[in-house]
Scaffold this motif. Structure first.
Motif, PDB file in Angstrom:
ATOM      1  N   VAL A  26       0.879  -1.169   0.000  1.00 55.76           N
ATOM      2  CA  VAL A  26       0.000   0.000   0.000  1.00 55.76           C
ATOM      3  C   VAL A  26       0.918   1.221   0.000  1.00 55.76           C
ATOM      4  O   VAL A  26       1.635   1.471   0.973  1.00 55.76           O
ATOM      5  CB  VAL A  26      -0.923   0.038   1.236  1.00 55.76           C
ATOM      6  CG1 VAL A  26      -1.920   1.192   1.098  1.00 55.76           C
ATOM      7  CG2 VAL A  26      -1.670  -1.284   1.425  1.00 55.76           C
ATOM      8  N   VAL A  32      -6.170   0.717  -0.585  1.00 56.24           N
ATOM      9  CA  VAL A  32      -6.204  -0.648  -1.094  1.00 56.24           C
ATOM     10  C   VAL A  32      -7.329  -1.387  -0.383  1.00 56.24           C
ATOM     11  O   VAL A  32      -7.446  -1.315   0.843  1.00 56.24           O
ATOM     12  CB  VAL A  32      -4.848  -1.356  -0.869  1.00 56.24           C
ATOM     13  CG1 VAL A  32      -4.951  -2.847  -1.174  1.00 56.24           C
ATOM     14  CG2 VAL A  32      -3.767  -0.716  -1.755  1.00 56.24           C
ATOM     15  N   VAL A  34      -9.060  -4.993   0.551  1.00 57.55           N
ATOM     16  CA  VAL A  34      -8.933  -6.445   0.585  1.00 57.55           C
ATOM     17  C   VAL A  34     -10.355  -6.977   0.490  1.00 57.55           C
ATOM     18  O   VAL A  34     -11.177  -6.721   1.366  1.00 57.55           O
ATOM     19  CB  VAL A  34      -8.247  -6.924   1.879  1.00 57.55           C
ATOM     20  CG1 VAL A  34      -8.164  -8.443   1.899  1.00 57.55           C
ATOM     21  CG2 VAL A  34      -6.860  -6.310   2.001  1.00 57.55           C
ATOM     22  N   LEU A  46      -5.711  -8.356   8.166  1.00 57.60           N
ATOM     23  CA  LEU A  46      -5.776  -7.066   8.843  1.00 57.60           C
ATOM     24  C   LEU A  46      -5.191  -7.151  10.261  1.00 57.60           C
ATOM     25  O   LEU A  46      -4.439  -6.273  10.687  1.00 57.60           O
ATOM     26  CB  LEU A  46      -7.228  -6.599   8.907  1.00 57.60           C
ATOM     27  CG  LEU A  46      -7.390  -5.104   9.072  1.00 57.60           C
ATOM     28  CD1 LEU A  46      -6.982  -4.395   7.803  1.00 57.60           C
ATOM     29  CD2 LEU A  46      -8.834  -4.750   9.414  1.00 57.60           C
ATOM     30  N   MET A 156      -6.850   1.511   8.969  1.00 56.75           N
ATOM     31  CA  MET A 156      -7.391   0.211   8.579  1.00 56.75           C
ATOM     32  C   MET A 156      -8.881   0.212   8.870  1.00 56.75           C
ATOM     33  O   MET A 156      -9.297   0.565   9.976  1.00 56.75           O
ATOM     34  CB  MET A 156      -6.710  -0.892   9.381  1.00 56.75           C
ATOM     35  CG  MET A 156      -5.232  -1.000   9.048  1.00 56.75           C
ATOM     36  SD  MET A 156      -4.418  -2.231  10.072  1.00 56.75           S
ATOM     37  CE  MET A 156      -4.449  -1.391  11.627  1.00 56.75           C
ATOM     38  N   THR A 186      -3.469   7.124   3.685  1.00 51.88           N
ATOM     39  CA  THR A 186      -3.120   5.764   3.292  1.00 51.88           C
ATOM     40  C   THR A 186      -4.076   4.826   4.020  1.00 51.88           C
ATOM     41  O   THR A 186      -4.228   4.937   5.240  1.00 51.88           O
ATOM     42  CB  THR A 186      -1.667   5.445   3.694  1.00 51.88           C
ATOM     43  OG1 THR A 186      -0.838   6.511   3.227  1.00 51.88           O
ATOM     44  CG2 THR A 186      -1.189   4.136   3.105  1.00 51.88           C
ATOM     45  N   LEU A 188      -6.213   0.843   4.296  1.00 54.54           N
ATOM     46  CA  LEU A 188      -6.437  -0.559   3.959  1.00 54.54           C
ATOM     47  C   LEU A 188      -7.878  -0.856   4.348  1.00 54.54           C
ATOM     48  O   LEU A 188      -8.253  -0.712   5.514  1.00 54.54           O
ATOM     49  CB  LEU A 188      -5.466  -1.417   4.774  1.00 54.54           C
ATOM     50  CG  LEU A 188      -5.344  -2.886   4.435  1.00 54.54           C
ATOM     51  CD1 LEU A 188      -5.014  -3.080   2.968  1.00 54.54           C
ATOM     52  CD2 LEU A 188      -4.262  -3.524   5.297  1.00 54.54           C
ATOM     53  N   TYR A 189      -8.695  -1.220   3.374  1.00 48.41           N
ATOM     54  CA  TYR A 189     -10.132  -1.328   3.571  1.00 48.41           C
ATOM     55  C   TYR A 189     -10.574  -2.762   3.331  1.00 48.41           C
ATOM     56  O   TYR A 189     -10.392  -3.303   2.239  1.00 48.41           O
ATOM     57  CB  TYR A 189     -10.831  -0.397   2.574  1.00 48.41           C
ATOM     58  CG  TYR A 189     -12.289  -0.173   2.825  1.00 48.41           C
ATOM     59  CD1 TYR A 189     -12.713   0.933   3.540  1.00 48.41           C
ATOM     60  CD2 TYR A 189     -13.253  -1.061   2.352  1.00 48.41           C
ATOM     61  CE1 TYR A 189     -14.059   1.161   3.778  1.00 48.41           C
ATOM     62  CE2 TYR A 189     -14.606  -0.843   2.588  1.00 48.41           C
ATOM     63  CZ  TYR A 189     -14.994   0.266   3.291  1.00 48.41           C
ATOM     64  OH  TYR A 189     -16.324   0.488   3.536  1.00 48.41           O
TER      65      TYR A 189
END
Ligand code: ADP
Length: 351
Positions: A26, A32, A34, A46, A156, A186, A188-189
């Motif tokens: 990332v 990004v 998942v 995660l 996250m 930044t 992460l999803y």
């Protein structure tokens, strides 16, 4: 490589291989997603990134530095998840300020950061509100403000909108996209919802049974699904088993519904994807495929036609304004094989 780097992480629980050899990155400012069905290993990935769970093997690093010995609370990552809990006995300010107070920031800075975070989520001036008087959507925004206020280097989000009804989810996902992009956060999803992933993410990591099935932009996945699993998961499920044959003039695929030109490849069993959005209704000239309309589903902008062709059911989407046949009527479809067909090497089993 700056940002988050996940290298070949694996993790089992007893006999269950929850995550196997997963790698992706990332970049700073990138979102990004998942994505994958329930149980495919998303939350485990995660939890490993967050430092809440150790991988059996593999590595997680930030800006090239391994995080192996960095405990969760020192990773400077924020987390927002579905069952977020706002403190019911505290007001909005106290809820959003919570992490900042834990970090020991001076009161003036806390006030400013809370105000900024509320501004960002579209609820400026909500500081004194009792959280019990907020709507579901407002509570979700406060939870987001609380995760953003400490300015985590990575945010996250684990199915953060999962508990909300569909209309609210659709609106919030657009807002979330704007907020995260405006901040260049930044992120992460994690989600099982393809539409949510496509709206939000720059790149998608599509997982299946613990592994990465495909990694790419939403358009790359949709236009060029790497496997049958990806195609099905994205709703591209007009899949026919067939045989590829080739001669000096080129290759073709032979299916129960017709024989069409195919890109070169080894002869033998293949699965043919017929893209639902790449065919025309046209009764002049020769049909690429003919069938009977089983069902017509009006969806607003588009209409879905369910066809029966030689015992196989297929579906296609057309603009609703087009003149469409009714249930029971015969249809003639034309398509260009290069645009409408995609061939997967392995054959699939029906049902
Ligand atoms: P997802 O988030 O995609 O739904 P998970 O990462 O939660 O998937 O789970 C992946 C697999 O690992 C599942 O088969 C799940 O049952 C298993 N699993 C996850 N956590 C545990 C655990 N703590 N103990 C045992 N099995 C687990």
């Amino acid at each position: 490589m700056p940002g988050l780097e996940i290298k070949q992480i694996s993790r089992s629980f007893g006999p269950t291989r929850a995550v196997q050899d997963v790698s992706f990155q990332v970049a700073p400012g990138e979102i990004v997603a998942v994505l994958g069905p329930s149980g495919c290993g998303k939350s485990t990935v995660l939890a490993i990134v967050a430092g809440l769970l150790a991988p059996d093997s593999g590595e997680v690093s930030w800006d090239g530095q391994s995080l192996v010995n960095t405990p969760a609370y020192r990773r400077d990552f924020g987390l927002m998840f579905q069952d977020f809990v706002l403190f019911p006995h505290r007001n909005v300010f106290e809820n959003v300020a919570f992490g900042l107070q834990m970090d020991g920031l001076p009161p003036e800075e806390i006030r400013q950061r809370v105000s900024e975070a509320l501004e960002l989520v579209g609820l400026p001036g909500f500081e004194r509100r009792d959280v019990n008087t907020l709507s579901g959507g407002e509570q979700q925004r406060i939870a987001l403000a609380r995760s953003l206020a400490p300015r985590p280097r990575l945010l996250m989000l684990d199915e953060p909108l999962g508990a909300l009804d569909r209309a609210l989810r659709e609106r919030l996902v657009e807002d979330l996209r704007l907020i995260l992009r405006r901040m260049r956060q930044t992120a992460l999803y994690v989600t099982h919802d393809q539409e949510e992933a496509f709206v939000l993410a720059d790149r998608v990591v599509l997982m299946n049974a613990g592994r990465v099935e495909q990694l790419g932009s939403p358009a790359e996945l949709y236009n060029h699904p790497a496997t049958e699993f990806v195609a099905r998961f994205l709703g591209l499920d007009n899949l026919l088993s067939g045989q590829r044959g080739c001669d000096a003039a080129g290759c073709w695929v032979e299916t129960a519904l017709g024989r069409w030109p195919a890109p070169p490849g080894s002869p033998g069993a293949v699965t043919v994807l017929l893209r639902p959005d790449a065919v025309q209704l046209d009764s002049t000239g020769e049909c690429s495929l003919s069938g009977t309309v089983n069902e017509v589903v009006f969806k607003g902008r588009s209409t879905r036609l369910e066809l029966e062709a030689d015992g196989t059911s297929l579906h296609f989407e057309f603009p609703s304004r087009a003149e469409l046949p009714a249930v029971g009527e015969p249809v003639c479809l034309r398509f260009s094989a290069t645009e409408a067909l995609q061939i997967f090497e392995a054959s699939f089993k029906d049902g």
